[in-house]
Design a protein around this motif. Sequence first.
Motif, PDB file in Angstrom:
ATOM      1  N   GLU A 134       2.231   0.143 -13.869  1.00 52.48           N
ATOM      2  CA  GLU A 134       1.924  -0.370 -15.541  1.00 52.48           C
ATOM      3  C   GLU A 134       0.938   0.584 -15.963  1.00 52.48           C
ATOM      4  N   TYR A 135       0.114   1.082 -15.173  1.00 50.68           N
ATOM      5  CA  TYR A 135      -0.927   1.861 -15.545  1.00 50.68           C
ATOM      6  C   TYR A 135      -0.564   3.292 -15.939  1.00 50.68           C
ATOM      7  N   PHE A 136       0.525   3.593 -15.255  1.00 51.49           N
ATOM      8  CA  PHE A 136       0.949   5.194 -15.302  1.00 51.49           C
ATOM      9  C   PHE A 136       2.090   5.169 -16.031  1.00 51.49           C
ATOM     10  N   ARG A 137       2.970   4.385 -16.542  1.00 50.86           N
ATOM     11  CA  ARG A 137       4.110   4.148 -16.913  1.00 50.86           C
ATOM     12  C   ARG A 137       4.320   5.158 -18.274  1.00 50.86           C
ATOM     13  N   GLY A 138       3.287   4.896 -18.873  1.00 53.44           N
ATOM     14  CA  GLY A 138       3.304   5.573 -20.365  1.00 53.44           C
ATOM     15  C   GLY A 138       3.275   7.006 -20.056  1.00 53.44           C
ATOM     16  N   SER A 139       2.902   7.534 -18.932  1.00 55.66           N
ATOM     17  CA  SER A 139       2.469   9.035 -18.887  1.00 55.66           C
ATOM     18  C   SER A 139       3.311   9.692 -17.891  1.00 55.66           C
ATOM     19  N   THR A 140       4.093   8.874 -17.168  1.00 58.74           N
ATOM     20  CA  THR A 140       4.669   9.535 -16.144  1.00 58.74           C
ATOM     21  C   THR A 140       6.366   9.140 -16.198  1.00 58.74           C
ATOM     22  N   ASP A 141       7.282  10.055 -16.026  1.00 55.48           N
ATOM     23  CA  ASP A 141       8.623   9.706 -15.946  1.00 55.48           C
ATOM     24  C   ASP A 141       9.135   9.331 -14.566  1.00 55.48           C
TER      25      ASP A 141
ATOM     26  N   GLY B 258       0.904  -1.341   0.088  1.00 50.58           N
ATOM     27  CA  GLY B 258       0.294  -0.172  -0.116  1.00 50.58           C
ATOM     28  C   GLY B 258       0.628   1.019  -0.002  1.00 50.58           C
ATOM     29  N   VAL B 259       1.930   1.257   0.731  1.00 55.40           N
ATOM     30  CA  VAL B 259       2.712   2.580   0.871  1.00 55.40           C
ATOM     31  C   VAL B 259       3.464   2.587  -0.578  1.00 55.40           C
ATOM     32  N   VAL B 260       3.851   1.634  -1.186  1.00 59.17           N
ATOM     33  CA  VAL B 260       4.825   1.672  -2.233  1.00 59.17           C
ATOM     34  C   VAL B 260       3.385   2.179  -3.466  1.00 59.17           C
ATOM     35  N   SER B 261       2.468   1.899  -3.571  1.00 58.32           N
ATOM     36  CA  SER B 261       1.281   1.970  -4.329  1.00 58.32           C
ATOM     37  C   SER B 261       1.186   3.519  -4.218  1.00 58.32           C
ATOM     38  N   ALA B 262       0.995   4.047  -3.135  1.00 58.62           N
ATOM     39  CA  ALA B 262       0.698   5.469  -2.855  1.00 58.62           C
ATOM     40  C   ALA B 262       1.846   6.156  -3.293  1.00 58.62           C
ATOM     41  N   ALA B 263       3.062   5.695  -3.070  1.00 62.97           N
ATOM     42  CA  ALA B 263       4.323   6.651  -3.603  1.00 62.97           C
ATOM     43  C   ALA B 263       4.226   6.663  -5.293  1.00 62.97           C
ATOM     44  N   VAL B 264       3.928   5.641  -5.842  1.00 63.16           N
ATOM     45  CA  VAL B 264       3.797   5.541  -7.465  1.00 63.16           C
ATOM     46  C   VAL B 264       2.532   6.489  -7.746  1.00 63.16           C
ATOM     47  N   VAL B 265       1.644   6.409  -7.036  1.00 66.22           N
ATOM     48  CA  VAL B 265       0.348   7.150  -7.670  1.00 66.22           C
ATOM     49  C   VAL B 265       0.569   8.688  -7.426  1.00 66.22           C
ATOM     50  N   SER B 266       1.179   8.795  -6.101  1.00 68.78           N
ATOM     51  CA  SER B 266       1.613  10.273  -5.879  1.00 68.78           C
ATOM     52  C   SER B 266       2.386  11.049  -6.923  1.00 68.78           C
ATOM     53  N   LEU B 267       3.604  10.472  -7.151  1.00 65.23           N
ATOM     54  CA  LEU B 267       4.199  10.619  -8.417  1.00 65.23           C
ATOM     55  C   LEU B 267       3.617  10.922  -9.483  1.00 65.23           C
ATOM     56  N   ALA B 268       2.776  10.006  -9.939  1.00 65.40           N
ATOM     57  CA  ALA B 268       2.310  10.353 -11.244  1.00 65.40           C
ATOM     58  C   ALA B 268       1.032  11.327 -11.251  1.00 65.40           C
TER      59      ALA B 268
ATOM     60  N   PRO C  68      11.336   8.176 -11.343  1.00 64.00           N
ATOM     61  CA  PRO C  68      12.788   7.901 -10.823  1.00 64.00           C
ATOM     62  C   PRO C  68      13.372   6.516 -11.250  1.00 64.00           C
ATOM     63  N   PRO C  69      14.703   6.202 -11.827  1.00 64.57           N
ATOM     64  CA  PRO C  69      14.962   5.054 -11.810  1.00 64.57           C
ATOM     65  C   PRO C  69      15.131   4.021 -11.074  1.00 64.57           C
ATOM     66  N   PHE C  70      15.148   4.494  -9.631  1.00 62.33           N
ATOM     67  CA  PHE C  70      14.987   3.418  -8.624  1.00 62.33           C
ATOM     68  C   PHE C  70      13.498   2.917  -8.566  1.00 62.33           C
ATOM     69  N   MET C  71      12.700   3.491  -9.150  1.00 62.71           N
ATOM     70  CA  MET C  71      11.172   2.862  -8.733  1.00 62.71           C
ATOM     71  C   MET C  71      11.095   1.468  -9.366  1.00 62.71           C
ATOM     72  N   GLU C  72      11.654   1.127 -10.377  1.00 61.92           N
ATOM     73  CA  GLU C  72      11.454  -0.137 -10.870  1.00 61.92           C
ATOM     74  C   GLU C  72      12.001  -1.328 -10.042  1.00 61.92           C
TER      75      GLU C  72
END
Length: 326
Positions: free
Chosen positions: A100-107, A14-24, A109-113
């Motif tokens: 995967e959802y936001f990958r095409g529209s968000t740059d 949940g924490v990592v999901s929030a981090a990804v969504v927040s960045l996007a 940071p390299p460590f997120m993968e």
Amino acid sequence: MPYTRIVTHEDLDGVVSAAVVSLATGIRQFFFTGPEAIQSGRTPTTETDIICDLPCPIRFGMWFDHHTGNLADVELRGLDPEKIPGKFSPSPSCARVVLEYFRGSTDFPPFMESTVDRTDRVDSFDYKTMEEWREPLPEKLLADSIRAAYRTPRSMHRYLEKAVLLLQQGSMEDALSDPEVSDLVTAFGDMERRSLQLVDQDAFFHPDDANREVVIVDLTRHNRKPDFIRNTAFIRYPGALAVLLVQSRFLRGRKTNDLAFSMSLSFLMNTREHHRDIGEIMRSLNMGDGHPGAGGGRLSCRSKDEMIKIRGATLASIIRMWKEMA
């Protein structure tokens, strides 16, 4: 309508999901909760919320998840998952779904993968040996720190919000250098030692489990809710294929007659062909949900006598279904 808040599960995924969504999305408001609170309505949501790694509430803006049971609930409501804003996929983690959802529209940071790869492993319990599971890798230590942060709702929320920001700014290794994270990792070690003592006192195998495959830990005798880490049972019983925890539910610190069950597969199951599905067991018994490797549920009981009867019948049913899935 603009999205203003991320409502997510109170664990590493949940924490990592929030981090990804927040960045996007740029959203900086977070709320951390559990599946039961969503299903019961104790956590209210609106059309401005993005929901991650949780059941789909009645009101929401976007929904991201990877639990098959939650998808079934959506379909039972007559909703078409393909038309719901967001994404469902039976991926190893919800973090994978949102990336995967936001990958095409968000740059990103390299460590997120790498962060999401490691979250996949933790959330799916993708270990092959005891040594792999016990290795103090960054993802395991961060998950441990989150588990140790469950002290009060306010302190937990503050730490989880901090963890989101740390994982947006740097790698998991970077996050571990934070003093508070380090202190909580140490606190988790203390919790693990106490959990092992409880396993020694309260673990057993069901009479119908002749091969001793499912170690059961019954904590219902305790009048105060123990701090217990379910998977520590595998340390004492390394040959067990699953651990099943049953405990009383507590409301505002007071013990009730209601029961909570949770179950997870051992890492040993990752090296063999099988048809065991913990989430399906919980759904079939109409008590909860989960995914193939782990799940949980709860049952209401009107009295202590009824609790004892339901506990016994439910344990027997779980063992029966476990054997039928072999």
